[in-house]
Design a protein around this motif. Structure first.
Motif, mmCIF file in Angstrom:
data_model
loop_
_atom_site.group_PDB
_atom_site.id
_atom_site.type_symbol
_atom_site.label_atom_id
_atom_site.label_comp_id
_atom_site.label_asym_id
_atom_site.label_seq_id
_atom_site.Cartn_x
_atom_site.Cartn_y
_atom_site.Cartn_z
ATOM 1 N N THR A 13 0.791 -1.224 0.000
ATOM 2 C CA THR A 13 0.000 0.000 0.000
ATOM 3 C C THR A 13 0.818 1.266 0.000
ATOM 4 O OG1 THR A 13 -0.068 -0.015 2.408
ATOM 5 C CG2 THR A 13 -1.872 -1.125 1.249
ATOM 6 N N GLN A 14 2.120 1.175 0.021
ATOM 7 C CA GLN A 14 2.951 2.379 0.124
ATOM 8 C C GLN A 14 4.019 2.340 -0.938
ATOM 9 O OE1 GLN A 14 2.116 4.808 1.893
ATOM 10 N NE2 GLN A 14 3.897 6.070 1.991
ATOM 11 N N SER A 15 5.044 3.102 -0.761
ATOM 12 C CA SER A 15 6.101 3.280 -1.734
ATOM 13 C C SER A 15 7.226 2.280 -1.543
ATOM 14 C CB SER A 15 6.674 4.680 -1.572
ATOM 15 O OG SER A 15 5.630 5.601 -1.533
ATOM 16 N N THR A 16 8.058 2.159 -2.568
ATOM 17 C CA THR A 16 9.272 1.385 -2.435
ATOM 18 C C THR A 16 10.151 2.046 -1.387
ATOM 19 O OG1 THR A 16 9.147 0.802 -4.763
ATOM 20 C CG2 THR A 16 11.290 0.526 -3.692
ATOM 21 N N LEU A 109 9.016 6.697 -3.540
ATOM 22 C CA LEU A 109 10.170 6.087 -2.881
ATOM 23 C C LEU A 109 10.296 6.656 -1.481
ATOM 24 C CD1 LEU A 109 12.869 4.416 -3.074
ATOM 25 C CD2 LEU A 109 13.931 6.537 -3.854
ATOM 26 N N LEU A 110 10.493 5.789 -0.523
ATOM 27 C CA LEU A 110 10.661 6.210 0.862
ATOM 28 C C LEU A 110 12.078 5.866 1.308
ATOM 29 C CD1 LEU A 110 9.535 7.363 3.449
ATOM 30 C CD2 LEU A 110 8.571 5.124 3.957
ATOM 31 N N LEU A 169 16.678 3.295 -8.407
ATOM 32 C CA LEU A 169 15.816 2.944 -9.541
ATOM 33 C C LEU A 169 15.767 1.438 -9.744
ATOM 34 C CD1 LEU A 169 16.781 5.791 -12.033
ATOM 35 C CD2 LEU A 169 14.673 5.598 -10.677
ATOM 36 N N PHE A 170 16.911 0.777 -9.603
ATOM 37 C CA PHE A 170 16.968 -0.680 -9.728
ATOM 38 C C PHE A 170 16.110 -1.347 -8.647
ATOM 39 C CE2 PHE A 170 18.787 -4.735 -8.396
ATOM 40 C CZ PHE A 170 18.682 -5.458 -9.581
ATOM 41 N N LEU A 171 16.263 -0.878 -7.403
ATOM 42 C CA LEU A 171 15.501 -1.459 -6.300
ATOM 43 C C LEU A 171 13.998 -1.205 -6.467
ATOM 44 C CD1 LEU A 171 17.876 -0.570 -3.350
ATOM 45 C CD2 LEU A 171 17.419 -2.856 -4.285
ATOM 46 N N MET A 172 13.660 -0.134 -7.178
ATOM 47 C CA MET A 172 12.254 0.179 -7.448
ATOM 48 C C MET A 172 11.712 -0.609 -8.639
ATOM 49 S SD MET A 172 12.289 4.316 -7.016
ATOM 50 C CE MET A 172 10.505 4.507 -7.268
ATOM 51 N N GLY A 173 12.578 -1.312 -9.338
ATOM 52 C CA GLY A 173 12.152 -2.067 -10.520
ATOM 53 C C GLY A 173 11.993 -1.182 -11.747
ATOM 54 N N ARG A 174 12.732 -0.082 -11.792
ATOM 55 C CA ARG A 174 12.635 0.843 -12.932
ATOM 56 C C ARG A 174 13.909 0.843 -13.737
ATOM 57 N NH1 ARG A 174 9.158 6.043 -11.001
ATOM 58 N NH2 ARG A 174 7.461 4.872 -10.158
#
Length: 174
Positions: A13-16, A109-110, A169-174
């Motif tokens: 429910t929240q941000s990466t 992103l948090l 960005l990598f950890l966010m899957g982008r």
């Protein structure tokens, strides 16, 4: 990750999230995050930050109405303005990370500056003082000098903010 979707460390429910391991004073944690935030913004990432503070804090200024309400006994005080809002909440013990994270809105992103909040992927900072924090949750170490314990982890120069952006960005899957 599809555009517009958000993902969190422990709930959907929240941000990466990712965190900085908490090395000693003078490592440059705040400066690192200050340099990282505008670079993320340039990439269209809306970031939030949770700062862990073991010393306590006070946002209020003496004489302001919000401070006066707290001094008079209010357990919680909110301030709302056209530019934003904040809430101070008195607690018997430290609030849980996820509880606070779930109150943050409008972010992709948090970032958090702590080593004690669950199993979030971490970027570790090290300036040659003490032992670098390494482990399964460390995605990369940003350091002023190489260290043998970090051999199995991606290692970058402490000033390489572009690599930090790429890591996020990598950890966010982008």
């Amino acid at each position: 990750m599809a555009a517009g979707t958000r993902q969190v460390c422990q709930s959907q429910t929240q941000s990466t999230c990712y965190r900085h391991h908490r090395p000693g004073l003078g490592t440059g944690k705040t400066t690192f995050i200050e340099k990282l935030l505008p670079r993320l913004r340039e990439r269209g990432i809306r970031a939030g930050v949770i700062k862990s503070d073991s010393h306590g804090f006070n946002l209020d200024m003496e004489g302001k109405d919000s401070c006066r309400f707290s001094q008079a006994g209010a357990e919680s005080v909110a301030v709302i303005s056209p530019q934003g809002w904040f809430i101070t909440q008195k607690t018997e013990q430290r609030a849980g990370f996820e509880s606070v994270a779930n109150k943050m809105e409008g972010i992709d992103l948090l970032l958090t500056e702590s080593r004690s909040h669950g199993t979030l992927p971490a970027l570790s900072l090290w300036r040659g003082k003490g032992t670098p924090l390494v482990g399964e949750d460390v995605a990369a170490i940003f350091t002023s000098e190489p260290h043998a314990e970090a051999a199995a982890i991606y290692e970058y120069n402490l000033n390489d903010i572009e690599k930090a952006v790429e890591s996020c960005l990598f950890l966010m899957g982008r």
